[in-house]
Design a protein around this motif. Structure first.
Motif, short mmCIF file in Angstrom:
data_model
loop_
_atom_site.label_atom_id
_atom_site.label_comp_id
_atom_site.label_asym_id
_atom_site.label_seq_id
_atom_site.Cartn_x
_atom_site.Cartn_y
_atom_site.Cartn_z
N LEU A 62 -2.46 -39.47 79.66
CA LEU A 62 -3.26 -40.63 79.28
C LEU A 62 -4.12 -40.30 78.06
O LEU A 62 -4.59 -39.17 77.92
CB LEU A 62 -4.16 -41.05 80.45
N SER A 63 -4.31 -41.28 77.22
CA SER A 63 -5.19 -41.10 76.06
C SER A 63 -6.62 -41.43 76.49
O SER A 63 -7.08 -42.58 76.36
CB SER A 63 -4.75 -42.01 74.91
N VAL A 64 -7.29 -40.45 77.02
CA VAL A 64 -8.65 -40.66 77.55
C VAL A 64 -9.57 -39.55 77.03
O VAL A 64 -9.12 -38.50 76.58
CB VAL A 64 -8.65 -40.65 79.10
N GLN A 65 -10.84 -39.81 77.13
CA GLN A 65 -11.85 -38.80 76.83
C GLN A 65 -12.33 -38.21 78.15
O GLN A 65 -12.66 -38.94 79.08
CB GLN A 65 -13.03 -39.43 76.09
N VAL A 66 -12.34 -36.89 78.22
CA VAL A 66 -12.82 -36.22 79.44
C VAL A 66 -14.21 -35.65 79.16
O VAL A 66 -14.37 -34.75 78.34
CB VAL A 66 -11.86 -35.09 79.86
N ASP A 67 -15.19 -36.22 79.84
CA ASP A 67 -16.58 -35.79 79.65
C ASP A 67 -16.90 -34.69 80.66
O ASP A 67 -16.95 -34.93 81.86
CB ASP A 67 -17.50 -36.99 79.86
N THR A 68 -17.11 -33.49 80.16
CA THR A 68 -17.43 -32.35 81.04
C THR A 68 -18.90 -31.96 80.95
O THR A 68 -19.29 -30.90 81.45
CB THR A 68 -16.56 -31.13 80.67
N ALA A 69 -19.74 -32.83 80.37
CA ALA A 69 -21.17 -32.53 80.28
C ALA A 69 -21.76 -32.36 81.68
O ALA A 69 -21.65 -33.25 82.53
CB ALA A 69 -21.89 -33.65 79.53
N GLY A 70 -22.36 -31.23 81.92
CA GLY A 70 -22.97 -30.96 83.21
C GLY A 70 -22.02 -30.47 84.28
O GLY A 70 -22.45 -30.02 85.35
N VAL A 71 -20.72 -30.52 84.02
CA VAL A 71 -19.73 -30.08 85.00
C VAL A 71 -19.74 -28.56 85.10
O VAL A 71 -19.80 -27.86 84.08
CB VAL A 71 -18.32 -30.59 84.61
N ARG A 72 -19.65 -28.04 86.32
CA ARG A 72 -19.70 -26.59 86.52
C ARG A 72 -18.35 -25.99 86.89
O ARG A 72 -18.22 -24.77 86.98
CB ARG A 72 -20.72 -26.26 87.63
N GLY A 73 -17.37 -26.83 87.13
CA GLY A 73 -16.04 -26.32 87.45
C GLY A 73 -15.02 -27.44 87.54
O GLY A 73 -15.38 -28.60 87.77
N LEU A 74 -13.75 -27.09 87.32
CA LEU A 74 -12.65 -28.05 87.37
C LEU A 74 -11.79 -27.82 88.60
O LEU A 74 -11.69 -26.70 89.11
CB LEU A 74 -11.78 -27.93 86.13
N ILE A 75 -11.18 -28.89 89.06
CA ILE A 75 -10.21 -28.80 90.16
C ILE A 75 -8.87 -29.29 89.63
O ILE A 75 -8.77 -30.40 89.08
CB ILE A 75 -10.64 -29.65 91.37
N PHE A 76 -7.84 -28.46 89.79
CA PHE A 76 -6.48 -28.85 89.42
C PHE A 76 -5.60 -28.76 90.66
O PHE A 76 -5.53 -27.71 91.30
CB PHE A 76 -5.91 -27.91 88.35
#
Length: 263
Positions: A62-76
């Motif tokens: 998808l052509s989206v913006q992923v905002d990771t401001a303040g995020v401390r970890g990702l889940i895949f």
């Protein structure tokens, strides 16, 4: 010296044996995932089947913006999400909590500090609730997703939000698969998700003997209405258990076809 009649009979038996051993393995996952699954099957099983690749699901970032401001970890929870996140240039300085070795390896290869925390989404949730990493976390996933991971983690006090980064577009069977479906050669078809199983049941039209493997009870639900010889559900929703299920189906199908040599 063998007589002409003996040579003819021998060739006839060999030909019959080859016909008995012919099975189709119909792979409906995206091509790369299907090839990876087939490559990990035992050599003896691969020698007994002719693989037909007919993806009924296409992954589109998808052509989206992923905002990771303040995020401390990702889940895949899938390699597809990792690849989509990489194409969107999501920050690599965040730890990544992953499901399964393939997703974890893909995330590591893309530059994330990735950790496998379970073979299934259930195991991932259990690990995170016990380990309690810094939050908030961000689950990057497909448009269609099961398990409500973000909701469950948040309800249990581990703040998590989610964002789709790819879509799963449904496809028809290829012409090769359609021809095989209308024949008499047995077809073994492993199904890896409830959505693809529903779609497979909707588009399947054929007379070929059908042997099905479902990766979960939820995946199997849509298959019960189909005309199949056998439906096997894996004991756990993992690629390893699915390979084991396919191996057993191949052996059972060979017995039905009259070839005991696979035992």
């Amino acid at each position: 010296m063998m007589s002409k009649r003996g040579i003819t009979l021998r060739r006839c038996k060999q030909s019959q044996g080859r016909r008995r051993r012919l099975l189709y393995l119909l792979m409906t996952r995206p091509r790369a995932a299907s090839e990876r699954f087939v490559a990990q099957l035992p050599t003896r099983i691969r020698s007994r089947v002719q693989v037909i690749y007919s993806p009924i699901l296409e992954i589109r970032p998808l052509s989206v913006q992923v905002d990771t401001a303040g995020v401390r970890g990702l889940i895949f929870t899938s390699a597809n999400a990792v690849n989509a996140a990489a194409s969107l240039d999501v920050a690599r300085d965040l730890p990544a909590f992953c499901v399964g070795p393939v997703t974890t390896g893909t995330a590591k290869g893309a530059g994330w500090n990735a950790q496998m925390v379970g073979a299934t989404a259930e195991e991932l949730v259990a690990f995170l609730l016990k380990d309690r990493p810094d939050s908030p976390l961000l689950h990057l996933r497909g448009e269609y997703s099961r398990g409500n991971i973000a909701e469950r983690l948040t309800e249990s006090g581990l703040t998590t939000r989610e964002q789709p980064v790819y879509q799963q577009h449904l496809l028809p069977l290829t012409s090769e698969a359609t021809v095989a479906a209308g024949g008499e050669t047995p077809i073994i078809a492993p199904l890896f998700s409830p959505r693809t199983a529903r779609h497979f049941a909707d588009i399947w039209v054929g007379s070929a003997p059908l042997w099905l493997a479902a990766i979960s009870d939820a995946t199997a639900e849509s298959l019960y209405s189909m005309d199949y010889v056998r439906l096997k559900i894996t004991k756990a929703p993992t690629p390893k258990k699915m390979r084991k299920a396919v191996k057993k189906l191949v052996k059972h199908a060979m017995r039905v076809e009259g070839d005991e040599a696979t035992d």
